[in-house]
Design an enzyme around this catalytic site. Sequence first.
Site, short mmCIF file in Angstrom:
data_model
loop_
_atom_site.label_atom_id
_atom_site.label_comp_id
_atom_site.label_asym_id
_atom_site.label_seq_id
_atom_site.Cartn_x
_atom_site.Cartn_y
_atom_site.Cartn_z
N HIS A 157 5.33 10.71 -27.02
CA HIS A 157 4.41 11.49 -26.20
C HIS A 157 4.57 12.99 -26.43
CE1 HIS A 157 2.00 12.87 -22.88
NE2 HIS A 157 3.04 13.48 -22.35
N ARG A 207 0.80 -1.23 0.00
CA ARG A 207 0.00 0.00 0.00
C ARG A 207 0.84 1.28 0.00
NH1 ARG A 207 -3.05 -3.35 3.62
NH2 ARG A 207 -4.99 -4.04 2.63
N LYS A 223 5.81 23.91 -12.42
CA LYS A 223 5.00 22.74 -12.11
C LYS A 223 4.97 22.47 -10.61
CE LYS A 223 3.93 17.98 -13.23
NZ LYS A 223 4.16 16.81 -14.08
N HIS A 254 -3.06 12.47 -26.40
CA HIS A 254 -3.24 11.08 -25.99
C HIS A 254 -4.06 10.30 -27.02
CE1 HIS A 254 -2.44 11.78 -21.41
NE2 HIS A 254 -1.34 11.81 -22.13
#
Length: 369
Positions: free
Chosen positions: A270, A126, A232, A257
Amino acid sequence: MSTSTTTPSETIHVTLGERSYPVWIGRGLLDDHARWRAALRGKHALVISNHTVAPLYLERVARGLDGLHWSSFLLDDGEAHKSFANVGLALDALSTLGATRDACVVALGGGVVGDLAGFTAACWMRGIDFIQMPTTLLSMVDSSVGGKTGVNLPAGKNLVGAFHQPRAVVADIGTLDSLPVREYRAGLAEVIKGAAIGDETFFAWLEQHADALAARDENALVQAIATKVRYKAGVVARDETEQGERALLNFGHTFGHALETAGHYTTLLHGEGVAVGMLLAARLSERLGMSAQADTLRLERLLLAVGLPTEVPSGFDPEQLLALMRLDKKNTAGTLRLILWRGIGRAEIVSGVNEAEVLAVLREACHQR
């Protein structure tokens, strides 16, 4: 390369409380073991890389892992390998290693490696630590920062993922020396995107330094990377899980995309998809009366100046592209939600975009009427 005798470097902090982390930008950082080794808290490490990058840089990273229990897991190169199957194999590698809750995944490679490694780290027990060591310009300025991780499905890109922040980002610009020209240029698309959505002054700087950036001048390169990462980092600090402002970073991505998916991740890189996608978003904005043609033309000129594509490749079907755009994660209540702009530096989220207008832009770009 620049002839300067001083190697430029920058450190930028992504401020997220207890999950804050540094982004180190400079030359020779992979060998600065004392710097990044401190980010590893346990005794186990799994280096995830690919068969292109590992022969070049894995040995240097391995020297910094001396004394730990570590192993490596290598992908084949390319977007098609950012898959659930490889996540399963990476998790098996962690299991074989005996990785505990304080283990660390080290992502050595480009965006595909970083996304998959981060998602693997988010899944194991997790959530365990991971460190980004981006080796492409695109991953340095975008995917390595901000904690977005994930994998692709046949239906579309990044449809499965998790927000999982790294412990540190080690952006060694020396790795860009081995980057093919096409890959390098693809990274410049994300630099341009940052300026296009929120910083007209930076956009003008990029116009003035396009030739230097295309030639990989080191001083211009570090300044461009640092400016984009700083922008960013600020957005991520204000909107970590993309509830509002962070969605602006997807300017050009819904179109891009769709282009990548329609091309089976082999036609366009990309960054190339983002370049064409930004221009399509600008044309749609212009068509909707939101922006002026002069801004579209400035964007097109800058993309061309650094060697990026501005046209949709031949053979693409506009109806298929629209269908793929409907799968985008930003869409709500069955309507298109796109990032458009009102000119350079002024992007915004637009909901309920008329599909007929989008299709008209796609048909024109695909040379269909």
